[in-house]
Design a protein around this motif. Structure first.
Motif: not given
Length: 836
Positions: A677, A680-681, A684, A744, A748, A756, A759, A762
């Motif tokens: 994650k 993922v941040y 974002g 989205t 993220c 979150r 992926m 996402v």
């Protein structure tokens, strides 16, 4: 080092501020004040220094001379009389101080290298050590008076301070203090900067005071400090004095009764004065106030920051950040949270630096995002203390206590040891030379043939045909050696022609290259001075040698000859995503192109997270690490910081925080716990970067706009994201496509990783955003694109009933690698009308 030549008398504040008390609140159990060589006691202010001639039981030596000087010091300091006499040691000597109370003690050494008869004390070469620590070396001693202050933890009933002159030289001392320090002055714990984690063990360390500075105020002399410290003004350390202003409100200082911070921590004259941002001309100006201090490389430093908000008019008015060198040391400091929500309560923060690799240290303060109306930042005081090295020393060169003993027997033993050591070293060097030659010959035989990773997904064989290879053709699947001869790399890059440089990163320069068979490559050559080194080099090779995916950059080979660290990749014609968004003058990307680039990048990251038994976490996701080929297909690059994910029975990997400023997951930064994650941040942030086409951190913008993620999230949460999009996209994005894209990105950037999406989710939503955009591009009559999904995807109503219905459409394709399949064809079989 504290230079006493510039110390002046401090104007007594008692007459101005009668409510402020400077009376001593700490009575030291041990309090030895010795004036060396003086015929009688010497008064320094209210303190009395005893002559070491009258305290003969302290001094253990016969090899000494008493020296005096008539030189008048060009200073008004009270301690000037201490420098008029000195004791010169012609042999190893020591002072032994009985200790009544074990614990931390000041050891202050006074030196003034004057000339006396045949002795030129400026040329004296000696060391000063306790039982456990080497404190001082006389090399390069300055000509004027010098005070060296140390803080040592005494664990025995006697503290020995030994003076050991070098052969044919002398040692000397003008005065010495050994004084107890309050137990709570320096605690056990602090915060380390790199990696950002808790640091413990300070109590047992010896420290040297390098700088002690009163921000925004005058010199504070020992007369006005309960622990007889000297604080010097900060003006001379400011890099840009015009950016700083000074403020004084000594009566506003409110020490809490029974609190941890007392006048022993720092006097009111320090906490009541400060340096702040000079924002009077334009309060919207955003900048940092920076001080620079000289330090010795090779040591860690304890940096103590003193704060006291005596400038704010109300609570929660002042928020700011602190940086040490380029590292964020404190984020969003709100001093009103301390001291039961009261202003004027003194506080301090202890930070430990990594080993210094240069001779300067910078401390900066700047505003945080919370104080938008009137950005400001303050600092009241600063102490920088050198921490002893692993050998217990506080001087360079790795000197240990044992090396300063100075006894004849030790010197003889040392000579014998050196002779034996040299002989053994010569023998070992000979053996090592033979082994190296043997290994080099084997390596040369191996390097005659090298076969790189295939750039064709491992489905075909590939021959480089270099003049340094024999042209053997092997498939990538069977290849286990990717080392490329240095000469081949030189040939491919025209001997690293500077005109062939296509980029410069944290690892080093990237060159465009061409192999002898015409294959274009990108050659990344490590810079020896780079902060990224061998570990990143190995990680990149290990990671990329395992990966096979259309949306991950392929490794061709590497070179580690001649102490080089060189990586060779497939060449990406269109460069970085970042260069297509801003700063390079390239044509603007359409919204569809940007969505497809985001989708391709998400596929690459999704493969990293799910393609193996253990997830691979990239740790440096950013637009500069997303590369584009000639068709603008995206590929994720730069795996030097990558890390394998947690075991099945674990939730995270505990590791030092690494990444790029502006993209870094705040939860990872706070807890040093890495998960997928975190990628993922960062992704974002990239999504907002793609939408707004601007840097993630831009200090030239107004404060509320400096951080892209914070700024974009505010507009997203207001439902007005269209207000900040790239101007070239205005009127060209379908509102529902923008809505789904913004949602989205917002998910993220959730504060906590558990909130979150994965992926995979996402990727799903980005494909949904593209489908919503294409629905209009294909001329669909229905305005509500959400309602169009049923018409575009007739099978979607049956999706939940038979989730496997879509599988035959992917026959012959990797479910993780769908770039060759029509976007709408894939999407129509997977998407739910509300996305994921």
């Amino acid at each position: 080092m504290i230079d006493w030549r510039n110390i002046g008398l401090f104007i007594c504040a008692l007459s101005i501020f009668p409510g402020v008390c400077f009376c001593a609140t700490f009575v030291p159990e041990d309090n030895y004040l010795i004036d060396c060589g003086a015929p009688a006691s010497t008064s320094v202010g209210e303190r009395n220094f005893t002559s070491d001639s009258s305290s003969k039981d302290l001094l253990s030596t016969q090899d000494h001379i008493i020296a005096t000087t008539t030189i008048k010091l060009n200073t008004s300091s009270d301690d000037a009389p201490l420098y008029q006499t000195a004791r010169i040691f012609t042999g190893s000597s020591k002072y032994s101080f009985p200790i009544k109370q074990r614990g931390r003690h000041w050891v202050r050494l006074y030196f003034f290298p004057f000339s006396y008869e045949k002795y030129n004390l400026s040329a004296a070469n000696f060391t000063v050590a306790t039982q456990d620590h080497v404190l001082f070396s006389s090399l390069n001693m300055q000509k004027g008076p010098v005070l060296k202050e140390y803080s040592v933890n005494v664990t025995s009933d006697t503290l020995v301070v030994a003076f050991n002159p070098s052969q044919n030289s002398t040692a000397f001392l003008n005065a010495i203090e050994v004084v107890s320090v309050p137990d709570d002055l320096i605690g056990e714990d602090a915060s380390a900067l790199d990696p950002p984690e808790a640091y413990s063990g300070l109590v047992s360390q010896a420290m040297e005071t390098v700088w002690r500075v009163n921000m925004g105020g005058p010199t504070v002399t020992p007369l006005n400090d309960t622990l007889q410290r000297t604080w010097i003004p900060d003006q001379g350390f400011l890099l840009e004095p015009n950016l700083a202003s000074f403020y004084s409100n000594i009566p506003g200082v409110k020490y809490e009764k029974g609190g941890l911070v007392t006048e022993n921590t720092a006097p009111p004259t320090v906490y009541g004065t400060l340096t702040e941002m000079n924002s009077t001309s334009d309060p919207r100006n955003i900048f940092n106030v920076t001080w620079q201090f000289n330090v010795n490389p090779g040591f860690q430093y304890l940096v103590r920051l003193h704060f006291c908000d005596v400038v704010s008019k109300s609570l929660n008015e002042l928020y700011f950040k602190v940086y040490i060198d380029s590292k964020l040391a404190m984020a969003s400091v709100d001093l009103s949270l301390y001291g039961n929500n009261a202003l004027g309560v003194p506080q301090y923060k202890d930070l430990v630096t990594p080993l210094a690799d240069k001779n300067t240290l910078r401390v900066s303060i700047g505003p945080s995002g919370e104080n938008l109306n009137y950005p400001n930042a303050i600092l009241n005081g600063l102490e920088i203390m050198k921490i002893n090295n692993s050998m217990g020393g506080l001087i360079g060169g790795g000197a240990s206590v044992a090396s300063t003993s100075g006894s004849s027997s030790n010197k003889i033993g040392m000579i014998v040891g050196v002779i034996v050591g040299v002989f053994v070293a010569l023998v070992l060097a000979g053996v090592f030379f033979v082994l190296c030659r043997k290994r080099r010959r084997l390596a040369q035989r191996k390097s005659k043939t090298w076969v790189p990773l295939s750039v064709n997904d491992g489905t075909t064989s590939h021959t480089m045909g270099s003049k340094y290879s024999n042209g053997t053709t092997l498939s990538a699947a069977s290849n286990c050696e990717y080392r490329v001869p240095f000469l081949a790399v030189q040939e491919a890059t025209n001997n690293f022609d500077e005109s062939w440089v296509i980029g410069i990163g944290g690892f080093g320069k990237v060159y465009k290259g061409e192999l002898s068979d015409g294959t274009k490559v990108a050659v990344k050559r490590g810079n020896p001075r780079s902060q990224q080194g061998l570990a990143e080099f190995r990680t990149e090779i290990e990671m990329l040698s395992q990966f096979r995916h259309r949306h991950l950059v392929s490794l061709i080979g590497y070179c580690d000859e001649r102490n080089e660290m060189i990586l060779i990749y497939e060449y990406m014609e269109k460069g970085t995503l970042k260069s297509h968004l801003y700063g390079s003058g390239l044509p603007s990307l359409s919204w569809k192109e940007r969505l497809e680039i985001c989708i391709g990048s998400a596929r690459g990251l999704h493969y990293l997270h799910t393609g193996y038994a253990k997830a691979v976490i990239h740790r440096d996701v950013k637009s500069a690490n997303i590369l584009l080929d000639e068709n603008l297909m995206a590929k994720v690059a730069d795996f030097g910081l990558s890390k394998t994910g947690p075991e099945i029975d674990q939730t995270h990997v505990s590791t030092a925080v690494k990444g790029s400023f502006g993209y870094l997951d705040p939860e990872y930064f706070r807890r040093q716990q890495l998960t997928e994650k975190s990628d993922v941040y960062s992704f974002g942030v990239v999504l907002f970067e793609v939408l707004c086409a601007r840097p993630v951190i831009d200090p030239t913008l107004p404060r509320e706009m400096v951080n892209l993620a914070e700024w974009a999230m505010k507009w997203q949460q207001k439902g007005q994201l269209e207000q900040i999009i790239d101007s070239t996209l205005a009127g060209k994005i379908r509102p529902d496509s923008l809505r789904k894209f913004g949602e989205t990105a917002e998910k993220c950037l959730a504060d906590y990783g558990v909130d979150r999406p994965s992926m995979g989710d996402v990727l799903w939503n980005l494909e949904y955003a593209l489908q919503l955009q294409e629905a209009v591009a294909q001329g669909e009559p229905e305005e509500n694109s959400t309602n169009m999904i049923g018409e575009l995807s007739p099978q979607v109503n049956n999706f939940n009933q038979d989730a496997s219905a879509s599988v035959p459409l992917f026959e012959g394709s990797n479910v993780d690698d769908l770039s060759g399949v029509s976007m709408s064809r894939v999407f129509s079989q997977l998407v739910k009308s509300e996305g994921r």
